[in-house]
Design a protein around this motif. Sequence first.
Motif, PDB file in Angstrom:
ATOM      1  N   ALA A  98      36.486  52.577  43.643  1.00 48.15           N
ATOM      2  CA  ALA A  98      37.360  53.750  43.528  1.00 48.15           C
ATOM      3  C   ALA A  98      38.229  53.688  42.273  1.00 48.15           C
ATOM      4  O   ALA A  98      38.632  54.723  41.749  1.00 48.15           O
ATOM      5  N   GLN A  99      38.512  52.492  41.791  1.00 45.67           N
ATOM      6  CA  GLN A  99      39.366  52.338  40.612  1.00 45.67           C
ATOM      7  C   GLN A  99      38.599  52.326  39.296  1.00 45.67           C
ATOM      8  O   GLN A  99      39.200  52.167  38.233  1.00 45.67           O
ATOM      9  N   LEU A 100      37.287  52.516  39.349  1.00 47.02           N
ATOM     10  CA  LEU A 100      36.501  52.502  38.116  1.00 47.02           C
ATOM     11  C   LEU A 100      36.900  53.658  37.212  1.00 47.02           C
ATOM     12  O   LEU A 100      37.129  54.775  37.664  1.00 47.02           O
ATOM     13  N   ASP A 101      36.968  53.374  35.931  1.00 44.20           N
ATOM     14  CA  ASP A 101      37.221  54.413  34.939  1.00 44.20           C
ATOM     15  C   ASP A 101      35.881  55.065  34.620  1.00 44.20           C
ATOM     16  O   ASP A 101      35.077  54.529  33.864  1.00 44.20           O
ATOM     17  N   LEU A 102      35.647  56.213  35.217  1.00 44.96           N
ATOM     18  CA  LEU A 102      34.342  56.846  35.075  1.00 44.96           C
ATOM     19  C   LEU A 102      34.115  57.439  33.690  1.00 44.96           C
ATOM     20  O   LEU A 102      32.996  57.753  33.325  1.00 44.96           O
ATOM     21  N   PHE A 103      35.172  57.624  32.938  1.00 46.62           N
ATOM     22  CA  PHE A 103      35.046  58.165  31.600  1.00 46.62           C
ATOM     23  C   PHE A 103      35.758  57.245  30.609  1.00 46.62           C
ATOM     24  O   PHE A 103      36.843  57.555  30.122  1.00 46.62           O
ATOM     25  N   PRO A 104      35.144  56.089  30.319  1.00 51.00           N
ATOM     26  CA  PRO A 104      35.795  55.152  29.396  1.00 51.00           C
ATOM     27  C   PRO A 104      35.920  55.760  28.001  1.00 51.00           C
ATOM     28  O   PRO A 104      35.141  56.624  27.608  1.00 51.00           O
ATOM     29  N   LYS A 105      36.910  55.293  27.281  1.00 44.89           N
ATOM     30  CA  LYS A 105      37.153  55.809  25.928  1.00 44.89           C
ATOM     31  C   LYS A 105      35.984  55.491  24.991  1.00 44.89           C
ATOM     32  O   LYS A 105      35.597  56.300  24.177  1.00 44.89           O
TER      33      LYS A 105
ATOM     34  N   MET B 220      36.864  44.903  36.658  1.00 44.35           N
ATOM     35  CA  MET B 220      35.706  45.352  35.926  1.00 44.35           C
ATOM     36  C   MET B 220      36.166  46.357  34.880  1.00 44.35           C
ATOM     37  O   MET B 220      36.670  47.408  35.228  1.00 44.35           O
ATOM     38  N   GLN B 221      36.006  46.013  33.621  1.00 45.94           N
ATOM     39  CA  GLN B 221      36.449  46.882  32.540  1.00 45.94           C
ATOM     40  C   GLN B 221      35.418  47.963  32.213  1.00 45.94           C
ATOM     41  O   GLN B 221      35.772  49.076  31.870  1.00 45.94           O
ATOM     42  N   ASP B 222      34.154  47.614  32.275  1.00 44.79           N
ATOM     43  CA  ASP B 222      33.118  48.543  31.841  1.00 44.79           C
ATOM     44  C   ASP B 222      31.996  48.543  32.872  1.00 44.79           C
ATOM     45  O   ASP B 222      31.161  47.659  32.899  1.00 44.79           O
ATOM     46  N   TYR B 223      31.983  49.554  33.725  1.00 45.69           N
ATOM     47  CA  TYR B 223      30.996  49.581  34.792  1.00 45.69           C
ATOM     48  C   TYR B 223      29.580  49.873  34.284  1.00 45.69           C
ATOM     49  O   TYR B 223      28.608  49.653  34.983  1.00 45.69           O
ATOM     50  N   LEU B 224      29.434  50.368  33.058  1.00 43.86           N
ATOM     51  CA  LEU B 224      28.112  50.635  32.498  1.00 43.86           C
ATOM     52  C   LEU B 224      27.465  49.387  31.913  1.00 43.86           C
ATOM     53  O   LEU B 224      26.274  49.376  31.641  1.00 43.86           O
ATOM     54  N   ASP B 225      28.237  48.340  31.717  1.00 40.79           N
ATOM     55  CA  ASP B 225      27.680  47.100  31.192  1.00 40.79           C
ATOM     56  C   ASP B 225      26.787  46.487  32.275  1.00 40.79           C
ATOM     57  O   ASP B 225      27.228  46.269  33.406  1.00 40.79           O
TER      58      ASP B 225
ATOM     59  N   ALA C 208      35.112  48.552  47.940  1.00 47.21           N
ATOM     60  CA  ALA C 208      35.364  49.997  47.963  1.00 47.21           C
ATOM     61  C   ALA C 208      36.558  50.346  47.071  1.00 47.21           C
ATOM     62  O   ALA C 208      36.524  51.326  46.319  1.00 47.21           O
ATOM     63  N   ILE C 209      37.596  49.528  47.128  1.00 48.14           N
ATOM     64  CA  ILE C 209      38.779  49.763  46.288  1.00 48.14           C
ATOM     65  C   ILE C 209      38.417  49.597  44.815  1.00 48.14           C
ATOM     66  O   ILE C 209      38.806  50.416  43.975  1.00 48.14           O
TER      67      ILE C 209
ATOM     68  N   GLN D 181      33.055  37.965  60.406  1.00 47.34           N
ATOM     69  CA  GLN D 181      32.991  39.427  60.297  1.00 47.34           C
ATOM     70  C   GLN D 181      34.222  39.971  59.592  1.00 47.34           C
ATOM     71  O   GLN D 181      34.132  40.893  58.792  1.00 47.34           O
ATOM     72  N   LYS D 182      35.361  39.352  59.869  1.00 44.28           N
ATOM     73  CA  LYS D 182      36.597  39.774  59.198  1.00 44.28           C
ATOM     74  C   LYS D 182      36.473  39.578  57.693  1.00 44.28           C
ATOM     75  O   LYS D 182      36.877  40.451  56.910  1.00 44.28           O
ATOM     76  N   GLU D 183      35.904  38.448  57.277  1.00 44.78           N
ATOM     77  CA  GLU D 183      35.707  38.188  55.848  1.00 44.78           C
ATOM     78  C   GLU D 183      34.777  39.229  55.223  1.00 44.78           C
ATOM     79  O   GLU D 183      35.030  39.709  54.119  1.00 44.78           O
ATOM     80  N   LEU D 184      33.692  39.569  55.943  1.00 49.39           N
ATOM     81  CA  LEU D 184      32.784  40.600  55.437  1.00 49.39           C
ATOM     82  C   LEU D 184      33.488  41.944  55.295  1.00 49.39           C
ATOM     83  O   LEU D 184      33.296  42.661  54.308  1.00 49.39           O
ATOM     84  N   ASP D 185      34.311  42.283  56.285  1.00 56.34           N
ATOM     85  CA  ASP D 185      35.031  43.559  56.251  1.00 56.34           C
ATOM     86  C   ASP D 185      36.045  43.600  55.104  1.00 56.34           C
ATOM     87  O   ASP D 185      36.191  44.624  54.436  1.00 56.34           O
ATOM     88  N   ILE D 186      36.732  42.488  54.884  1.00 57.16           N
ATOM     89  CA  ILE D 186      37.701  42.424  53.782  1.00 57.16           C
ATOM     90  C   ILE D 186      36.974  42.559  52.444  1.00 57.16           C
ATOM     91  O   ILE D 186      37.407  43.313  51.562  1.00 57.16           O
ATOM     92  N   LYS D 187      35.851  41.859  52.295  1.00 56.24           N
ATOM     93  CA  LYS D 187      35.067  41.949  51.057  1.00 56.24           C
ATOM     94  C   LYS D 187      34.576  43.381  50.838  1.00 56.24           C
ATOM     95  O   LYS D 187      34.631  43.902  49.721  1.00 56.24           O
ATOM     96  N   SER D 188      34.125  44.019  51.897  1.00 57.54           N
ATOM     97  CA  SER D 188      33.652  45.401  51.803  1.00 57.54           C
ATOM     98  C   SER D 188      34.783  46.343  51.395  1.00 57.54           C
ATOM     99  O   SER D 188      34.599  47.226  50.545  1.00 57.54           O
ATOM    100  N   ALA D 189      35.961  46.153  51.975  1.00 56.97           N
ATOM    101  CA  ALA D 189      37.118  46.989  51.628  1.00 56.97           C
ATOM    102  C   ALA D 189      37.532  46.764  50.180  1.00 56.97           C
ATOM    103  O   ALA D 189      37.845  47.719  49.463  1.00 56.97           O
ATOM    104  N   GLU D 190      37.526  45.510  49.738  1.00 57.66           N
ATOM    105  CA  GLU D 190      37.874  45.209  48.337  1.00 57.66           C
ATOM    106  C   GLU D 190      36.881  45.848  47.377  1.00 57.66           C
ATOM    107  O   GLU D 190      37.269  46.390  46.345  1.00 57.66           O
TER     108      GLU D 190
END
Length: 120
Positions: free
Chosen positions: A99-106, A1-6, A95-96, A84-93
């Motif tokens: 967490a990697q979102l650029d909160l202050f895009p240029k 995801m490049q632009d979370y505000l889109d 979350a990651i 359930q394992k698939e749901l947990d993996i999707k949830s972890a992905e």
Amino acid sequence: MQDYLDPINSVGMPELTDSGIALEFLLTTKTGIRNLSIALTETASPALQKILRTQLDIMVDLYFEISELMVKKEWLKPYDLAGQKELDIKSAENAINIAQLDLFPKDMNRKGMFPTPPKK
């Protein structure tokens, strides 16, 4: 995801948010049941024991209501470990990814993406 505000990147977010809130509610209720159980076994007062037992019954009922809702919505699969394992993996992905979102895009220019209220 490049632009979370889109706005296009918010597709599916309500479902993810609802399932996350439901899971947190379920876990908090479970912790409350545990704490009430401990308090009940540590209390000597019959009046307080009666109150705690009533609260414990209510919390157990609430726990089962939440878990039934989650199973119905397929947010929880207690009888399907692979699912359930698939749901947990999707949830972890997810979350990651969050967490990697650029909160202050240029580029903070949002001109033309959202409706602008008319000037008075």
